[in-house]
Write an enzyme that holds these catalytic residues in place. Structure first.
Site, PDB file in Angstrom:
ATOM      1  CG  ASN A  11      -2.043  -0.999   1.106  1.00 54.35           C
ATOM      2  OD1 ASN A  11      -2.906  -0.878   0.252  1.00 54.35           O
ATOM      3  ND2 ASN A  11      -2.012  -2.021   1.950  1.00 54.35           N
ATOM      4  CB  THR A  12       3.380   2.562   2.134  1.00 53.76           C
ATOM      5  OG1 THR A  12       2.256   2.646   3.014  1.00 53.76           O
ATOM      6  CG2 THR A  12       4.209   3.829   2.275  1.00 53.76           C
ATOM      7  CB  VAL A  15       9.873  -4.448  -1.482  1.00 52.64           C
ATOM      8  CG1 VAL A  15      11.276  -5.007  -1.217  1.00 52.64           C
ATOM      9  CG2 VAL A  15       9.413  -3.597  -0.304  1.00 52.64           C
ATOM     10  CG  ASP A 111      -0.015  -9.079   1.747  1.00 52.82           C
ATOM     11  OD1 ASP A 111      -1.073  -9.685   1.428  1.00 52.82           O
ATOM     12  OD2 ASP A 111       0.023  -8.232   2.665  1.00 52.82           O
TER      13      ASP A 111
END
Length: 259
Positions: A11-12, A15, A111
């Site tokens: 969400n942020t 990677v 995830d």
């Protein structure tokens, strides 16, 4: 196969891991842009590869785990344009070598799949996996490699932001542990509540989950905020910041074109 590009779209942050023969060679991070176009992501990815000294021609495969549907297709198309490769996208239909014992197995997020598979690839079950990012998730895998479920909570940063946004007199503070749990000023009180409170939450939740399992479990923590919370926990917790990338490698081995 060459090298694998593994992308964990959160969400942020996104990677990115460059992996060869199970070894993670590079890790880079991009800010997740829900409205980003393929061209935008292709430019950012190309710049990131250049800054890290990565030759895009060395990649032989790509796998993506995403919890941001708006970004998934844009990143896939960006990778197609930049690398000429089709991405394998993590989903519940994949082979995982574990049983998903949820009410709706198809609802398991990408995830959580990657984290669980990474945990099973590196540690002996039963496992309790704590992923501390925008949200804090806890996943439980029993000794028979069954994904039983877990818990989802607001992340430490989200909780602290909500506190400052919903009150008139409380200031914004950084996420760092004060010297004492008993704060002597407003800022330290807020830091204590956020950081020590999160540590107590993890200790308490893992204890309750172990009680329901009926046996001791290995507790593994990952995610961007775990590094500052895990040292404050009373429970013995193994910090593995690369757990999801390890899971993505294992998933590609099981589901890629050479599987």
């Amino acid at each position: 196969m060459g090298e694998l590009l593994a992308a964990d779209i959160g969400n942020t942050n996104i990677v990115l891991g460059r992996i060869r023969d199970r070894e993670i060679l590079n890790i880079a991070r991009l800010v997740t842009d829900r409205g980003g176009l393929p061209h935008d992501y292709a430019l950012r990815l190309g710049q990131t590869f250049a800054m890290e000294g990565i030759d895009p021609g060395r990649f032989g495969g790509v796998i993506i785990a995403s919890v941001v549907p708006q970004a998934t297709n844009a990143v896939r198309e960006a990778i197609r344009r930049l690398l000429g490769l089709e991405s394998l996208v993590v989903g519940p239909e994949m082979r995982t070598d574990m049983t998903v014992a949820l009410d709706d197995p198809g609802s398991l997020a990408a995830d959580l799949i990657a984290g669980a598979v990474g945990g099973l690839a590196c540690y002996e079950p039963p496992l309790i996996i704590v992923d501390m990012g925008t949200a804090t998730t806890i996943s439980v895998i029993d000794g028979d490699r069954r994904f039983l479920g877990g818990a989802i909570m607001p992340g430490v940063g989200v909780s602290l932001s909500a506190l400052t946004a919903g009150t008139s007199l409380l200031p914004g503070v950084s996420l760092e542990a004060p010297a004492r749990c008993i704060g002597a000023n407003t800022e330290d009180c807020m830091k204590s509540g956020a950081v020590y409170g999160a540590a107590c939450q993890i200790d308490g939740m893992t204890a309750r989950m172990e009680a329901e399992l009926g046996r001791r479990a290995a507790v593994i923590a990952t995610g961007g905020l775990a590094g500052c919370i895990v040292p404050l926990c009373q429970r013995d917790i193994r910090y593995d910041p690369d757990l999801l990338l390890k899971g993505l490698w294992a998933l590609y081995e099981m589901n890629g074109p050479e599987a």
